[in-house]
Design a protein around this motif. Structure first.
Motif, PDB file in Angstrom:
ATOM      1  N   HIS A   1       1.371  12.258   0.394  1.00  0.00           N
ATOM      2  CA  HIS A   1       0.397  11.578   1.245  1.00  0.00           C
ATOM      3  C   HIS A   1      -0.693  10.914   0.415  1.00  0.00           C
ATOM      4  O   HIS A   1      -1.083   9.767   0.660  1.00  0.00           O
ATOM      5  CB  HIS A   1      -0.216  12.598   2.218  1.00  0.00           C
ATOM      6  CG  HIS A   1      -1.065  11.975   3.277  1.00  0.00           C
ATOM      7  ND1 HIS A   1      -1.766  12.719   4.202  1.00  0.00           N
ATOM      8  CD2 HIS A   1      -1.351  10.675   3.561  1.00  0.00           C
ATOM      9  CE1 HIS A   1      -2.427  11.901   5.009  1.00  0.00           C
ATOM     10  NE2 HIS A   1      -2.196  10.663   4.636  1.00  0.00           N
ATOM     11  N   ARG A   2      -1.191  11.608  -0.594  1.00  0.00           N
ATOM     12  CA  ARG A   2      -2.271  11.064  -1.412  1.00  0.00           C
ATOM     13  C   ARG A   2      -1.838   9.784  -2.121  1.00  0.00           C
ATOM     14  O   ARG A   2      -2.615   8.828  -2.234  1.00  0.00           O
ATOM     15  CB  ARG A   2      -2.729  12.110  -2.434  1.00  0.00           C
ATOM     16  CG  ARG A   2      -3.940  11.670  -3.241  1.00  0.00           C
ATOM     17  CD  ARG A   2      -4.510  12.785  -4.077  1.00  0.00           C
ATOM     18  NE  ARG A   2      -3.633  13.152  -5.179  1.00  0.00           N
ATOM     19  CZ  ARG A   2      -4.010  13.907  -6.212  1.00  0.00           C
ATOM     20  NH1 ARG A   2      -5.241  14.394  -6.257  1.00  0.00           N
ATOM     21  NH2 ARG A   2      -3.161  14.209  -7.168  1.00  0.00           N
ATOM     22  N   LEU A   3      -0.582   9.738  -2.573  1.00  0.00           N
ATOM     23  CA  LEU A   3      -0.090   8.543  -3.257  1.00  0.00           C
ATOM     24  C   LEU A   3       0.025   7.371  -2.281  1.00  0.00           C
ATOM     25  O   LEU A   3      -0.337   6.238  -2.611  1.00  0.00           O
ATOM     26  CB  LEU A   3       1.264   8.825  -3.908  1.00  0.00           C
ATOM     27  CG  LEU A   3       1.948   7.627  -4.581  1.00  0.00           C
ATOM     28  CD1 LEU A   3       1.061   7.013  -5.654  1.00  0.00           C
ATOM     29  CD2 LEU A   3       3.304   8.043  -5.163  1.00  0.00           C
ATOM     30  N   ARG A   4       0.518   7.637  -1.086  1.00  0.00           N
ATOM     31  CA  ARG A   4       0.625   6.558  -0.092  1.00  0.00           C
ATOM     32  C   ARG A   4      -0.747   5.972   0.220  1.00  0.00           C
ATOM     33  O   ARG A   4      -0.913   4.751   0.332  1.00  0.00           O
ATOM     34  CB  ARG A   4       1.282   7.090   1.188  1.00  0.00           C
ATOM     35  CG  ARG A   4       2.724   7.533   1.021  1.00  0.00           C
ATOM     36  CD  ARG A   4       3.416   7.674   2.369  1.00  0.00           C
ATOM     37  NE  ARG A   4       2.733   8.588   3.265  1.00  0.00           N
ATOM     38  CZ  ARG A   4       3.015   9.890   3.389  1.00  0.00           C
ATOM     39  NH1 ARG A   4       3.976  10.425   2.642  1.00  0.00           N
ATOM     40  NH2 ARG A   4       2.361  10.649   4.239  1.00  0.00           N
TER      41      ARG A   4
ATOM     42  N   ALA B   1       7.511   3.102  -2.562  1.00  0.00           N
ATOM     43  CA  ALA B   1       6.200   2.628  -3.013  1.00  0.00           C
ATOM     44  C   ALA B   1       6.032   1.147  -2.683  1.00  0.00           C
ATOM     45  O   ALA B   1       4.968   0.706  -2.225  1.00  0.00           O
ATOM     46  CB  ALA B   1       6.043   2.855  -4.515  1.00  0.00           C
ATOM     47  N   LEU B   2       7.101   0.371  -2.883  1.00  0.00           N
ATOM     48  CA  LEU B   2       7.052  -1.052  -2.540  1.00  0.00           C
ATOM     49  C   LEU B   2       6.988  -1.248  -1.027  1.00  0.00           C
ATOM     50  O   LEU B   2       6.341  -2.178  -0.536  1.00  0.00           O
ATOM     51  CB  LEU B   2       8.272  -1.770  -3.119  1.00  0.00           C
ATOM     52  CG  LEU B   2       8.296  -1.891  -4.648  1.00  0.00           C
ATOM     53  CD1 LEU B   2       9.633  -2.442  -5.122  1.00  0.00           C
ATOM     54  CD2 LEU B   2       7.153  -2.773  -5.136  1.00  0.00           C
ATOM     55  N   GLY B   3       7.652  -0.357  -0.287  1.00  0.00           N
ATOM     56  CA  GLY B   3       7.596  -0.439   1.171  1.00  0.00           C
ATOM     57  C   GLY B   3       6.197  -0.176   1.702  1.00  0.00           C
ATOM     58  O   GLY B   3       5.730  -0.852   2.630  1.00  0.00           O
TER      59      GLY B   3
ATOM     60  N   GLU C   1       2.734   8.474  19.867  1.00  0.00           N
ATOM     61  CA  GLU C   1       3.202   8.885  18.539  1.00  0.00           C
ATOM     62  C   GLU C   1       2.192   8.503  17.456  1.00  0.00           C
ATOM     63  O   GLU C   1       1.964   9.266  16.511  1.00  0.00           O
ATOM     64  CB  GLU C   1       4.562   8.252  18.249  1.00  0.00           C
ATOM     65  CG  GLU C   1       5.678   8.770  19.137  1.00  0.00           C
ATOM     66  CD  GLU C   1       7.017   8.107  18.837  1.00  0.00           C
ATOM     67  OE1 GLU C   1       7.147   7.490  17.751  1.00  0.00           O
ATOM     68  OE2 GLU C   1       7.930   8.199  19.681  1.00  0.00           O
ATOM     69  N   VAL C   2       1.610   7.326  17.593  1.00  0.00           N
ATOM     70  CA  VAL C   2       0.602   6.885  16.620  1.00  0.00           C
ATOM     71  C   VAL C   2      -0.601   7.819  16.661  1.00  0.00           C
ATOM     72  O   VAL C   2      -1.107   8.259  15.620  1.00  0.00           O
ATOM     73  CB  VAL C   2       0.165   5.431  16.907  1.00  0.00           C
ATOM     74  CG1 VAL C   2      -1.038   5.053  16.046  1.00  0.00           C
ATOM     75  CG2 VAL C   2       1.320   4.466  16.653  1.00  0.00           C
ATOM     76  N   ARG C   3      -1.054   8.154  17.864  1.00  0.00           N
ATOM     77  CA  ARG C   3      -2.212   9.045  17.997  1.00  0.00           C
ATOM     78  C   ARG C   3      -1.908  10.427  17.408  1.00  0.00           C
ATOM     79  O   ARG C   3      -2.755  11.031  16.741  1.00  0.00           O
ATOM     80  CB  ARG C   3      -2.611   9.183  19.463  1.00  0.00           C
ATOM     81  CG  ARG C   3      -3.885  10.020  19.656  1.00  0.00           C
ATOM     82  CD  ARG C   3      -4.206  10.258  21.114  1.00  0.00           C
ATOM     83  NE  ARG C   3      -4.663   9.048  21.779  1.00  0.00           N
ATOM     84  CZ  ARG C   3      -3.967   8.387  22.690  1.00  0.00           C
ATOM     85  NH1 ARG C   3      -2.748   8.801  23.034  1.00  0.00           N
ATOM     86  NH2 ARG C   3      -4.463   7.313  23.265  1.00  0.00           N
ATOM     87  N   GLU C   4      -0.705  10.898  17.631  1.00  0.00           N
ATOM     88  CA  GLU C   4      -0.322  12.205  17.097  1.00  0.00           C
ATOM     89  C   GLU C   4      -0.316  12.193  15.567  1.00  0.00           C
ATOM     90  O   GLU C   4      -0.721  13.164  14.919  1.00  0.00           O
ATOM     91  CB  GLU C   4       1.062  12.589  17.620  1.00  0.00           C
ATOM     92  CG  GLU C   4       1.544  13.956  17.142  1.00  0.00           C
ATOM     93  CD  GLU C   4       2.927  14.300  17.674  1.00  0.00           C
ATOM     94  OE1 GLU C   4       3.501  15.295  17.191  1.00  0.00           O
ATOM     95  OE2 GLU C   4       3.435  13.575  18.553  1.00  0.00           O
ATOM     96  N   PHE C   5       0.118  11.072  14.978  1.00  0.00           N
ATOM     97  CA  PHE C   5       0.205  10.975  13.518  1.00  0.00           C
ATOM     98  C   PHE C   5      -1.159  10.724  12.874  1.00  0.00           C
ATOM     99  O   PHE C   5      -1.533  11.374  11.896  1.00  0.00           O
ATOM    100  CB  PHE C   5       1.169   9.846  13.141  1.00  0.00           C
ATOM    101  CG  PHE C   5       1.230   9.551  11.665  1.00  0.00           C
ATOM    102  CD1 PHE C   5       1.528  10.548  10.741  1.00  0.00           C
ATOM    103  CD2 PHE C   5       0.988   8.264  11.191  1.00  0.00           C
ATOM    104  CE1 PHE C   5       1.579  10.274   9.379  1.00  0.00           C
ATOM    105  CE2 PHE C   5       1.038   7.980   9.836  1.00  0.00           C
ATOM    106  CZ  PHE C   5       1.335   8.988   8.926  1.00  0.00           C
ATOM    107  N   VAL C   6      -1.921   9.794  13.424  1.00  0.00           N
ATOM    108  CA  VAL C   6      -3.179   9.369  12.801  1.00  0.00           C
ATOM    109  C   VAL C   6      -4.373  10.172  13.316  1.00  0.00           C
ATOM    110  O   VAL C   6      -5.364  10.354  12.609  1.00  0.00           O
ATOM    111  CB  VAL C   6      -3.411   7.855  13.037  1.00  0.00           C
ATOM    112  CG1 VAL C   6      -4.684   7.375  12.351  1.00  0.00           C
ATOM    113  CG2 VAL C   6      -2.211   7.053  12.538  1.00  0.00           C
ATOM    114  N   GLY C   7      -4.283  10.636  14.562  1.00  0.00           N
ATOM    115  CA  GLY C   7      -5.408  11.333  15.166  1.00  0.00           C
ATOM    116  C   GLY C   7      -6.160  10.466  16.162  1.00  0.00           C
ATOM    117  O   GLY C   7      -6.989  10.948  16.928  1.00  0.00           O
TER     118      GLY C   7
ATOM    119  N   VAL D   1       8.550   4.807   6.656  1.00  0.00           N
ATOM    120  CA  VAL D   1       8.086   4.716   5.270  1.00  0.00           C
ATOM    121  C   VAL D   1       6.838   5.555   5.011  1.00  0.00           C
ATOM    122  O   VAL D   1       6.722   6.203   3.969  1.00  0.00           O
ATOM    123  CB  VAL D   1       7.819   3.239   4.896  1.00  0.00           C
ATOM    124  CG1 VAL D   1       7.257   3.120   3.488  1.00  0.00           C
ATOM    125  CG2 VAL D   1       9.101   2.425   5.027  1.00  0.00           C
ATOM    126  N   VAL D   2       5.905   5.533   5.954  1.00  0.00           N
ATOM    127  CA  VAL D   2       4.623   6.211   5.737  1.00  0.00           C
ATOM    128  C   VAL D   2       4.622   7.625   6.321  1.00  0.00           C
ATOM    129  O   VAL D   2       4.260   8.585   5.650  1.00  0.00           O
ATOM    130  CB  VAL D   2       3.462   5.379   6.329  1.00  0.00           C
ATOM    131  CG1 VAL D   2       2.136   6.103   6.161  1.00  0.00           C
ATOM    132  CG2 VAL D   2       3.408   4.004   5.659  1.00  0.00           C
TER     133      VAL D   2
END
Length: 287
Positions: free
Chosen positions: A173-176, A264-266, A133-139, A165-166
């Protein structure tokens, strides 16, 4: 023959001369300086105490409890060594050797993050599922997630929070990523600054804007509401006991909802913990 006046003692020197010290084959002044380093440096103190206990065991005169006794004797021997070796001369060298000892001790410690990255990733299905799942999300699988994998429960918990949260959050996405880079910049985590800086570049934010934003959040080109949320996240990271309620009120005035403020705090909380985890272990960006 040792140059007792000019030689800067370090961990390597103590390791090489430990046998001579234990056999009483060094001069009183040299013994005093060696013992001072040992008193200052916990790693060398344990090394020499264990060496003494091992020698006594091999000679048939000791037992396994002697390691602790040897450690106490090493510490109590410093005052006697000072008397025998010229106390004022040795004391004058203590400050210099203390800093050297700390530096050498750190230099001899293996980088834990790099070592853990060399460990095989557990083949448990729950670990592999998270990493997919991490690889799918981040690449790709970020190095710190590979370290998390050594503790499956920690891996699952960190990914669950990041996913909520992310990955699946409501903030753009840009704000995160902007929150991540500002928090990481303020926390001094170069790894995260570079990683999230590259993501912002990929999202079309030029490097000049990123650098301006690090210095002044309001100088960026994000919408007012997003800049207000950036201020909330940054100030919470810098000083959660400061004017946080005032910042939150301004974010609400700019149109932010409670859910957006919480998120945003998370995001800030997640990347603050990642910053500390990465920097404490010395996890490299490229692995």
């Amino acid at each position: 023959m040792h140059d007792e006046d000019s030689m800067m003692l370090n961990c390597r020197t103590v390791a090489l001369e430990a046998d001579e010290l234990l056999r009483g084959e060094v001069s009183p002044l040299r013994a005093a300086r060696l013992r001072l380093h040992i008193l200052i440096c916990g790693n060398c103190r344990r090394h020499v105490a264990n060496l003494r206990a091992l020698s006594e065991l091999l000679d048939g005169h000791g037992n396994e409890a002697d390691s602790g006794r040897a450690l106490e004797e090493l510490e109590s021997g410093v005052l006697e060594a000072l008397k025998e070796g010229g106390g004022s001369k040795v004391v004058a060298l203590v400050g210099r050797d203390a800093a050297q000892s700390r530096d050498e001790s750190l230099a001899f410690q293996e980088n834990t993050g790099e070592r853990l990255l060399r460990e095989s990733i557990p083949d448990e299905e729950r670990v592999q599922q998270v990493l997919r799942e991490v690889r799918e999300f981040v690449g790709y699988i970020p190095p710190h997630f590979r370290v998390y994998a050594q503790h499956p429960g920690m891996l699952e918990a960190n990914w669950a929070k990041m996913r909520a949260v992310v990955k699946d959050g409501i903030l753009p996405h840009r704000l995160r990523e902007a929150i991540a880079i500002l928090v990481s910049h303020d926390n001094g985590c170069d790894y995260c600054v570079r990683a999230h800086g590259q993501v912002l570049l990929d999202l079309g934010v030029n490097e000049e804007v990123i650098e301006r934003m690090k210095q002044d959040v309001m100088a960026g080109d994000l919408p007012l509401k997003e800049r207000a949320l950036l201020v909330v996240a940054r100030e919470a990271n810098r000083d959660p006991h400061g004017a946080s309620e005032e910042r939150i009120a301004l974010a609400r005035k700019a149109g932010a909802s409670d859910l957006e403020i919480l998120e945003a705090l998370g995001v800030m909380e997640i990347y603050t913990s990642i910053n500390k985890f990465i920097d404490t272990l010395g996890i490299p960006l490229e692995a």
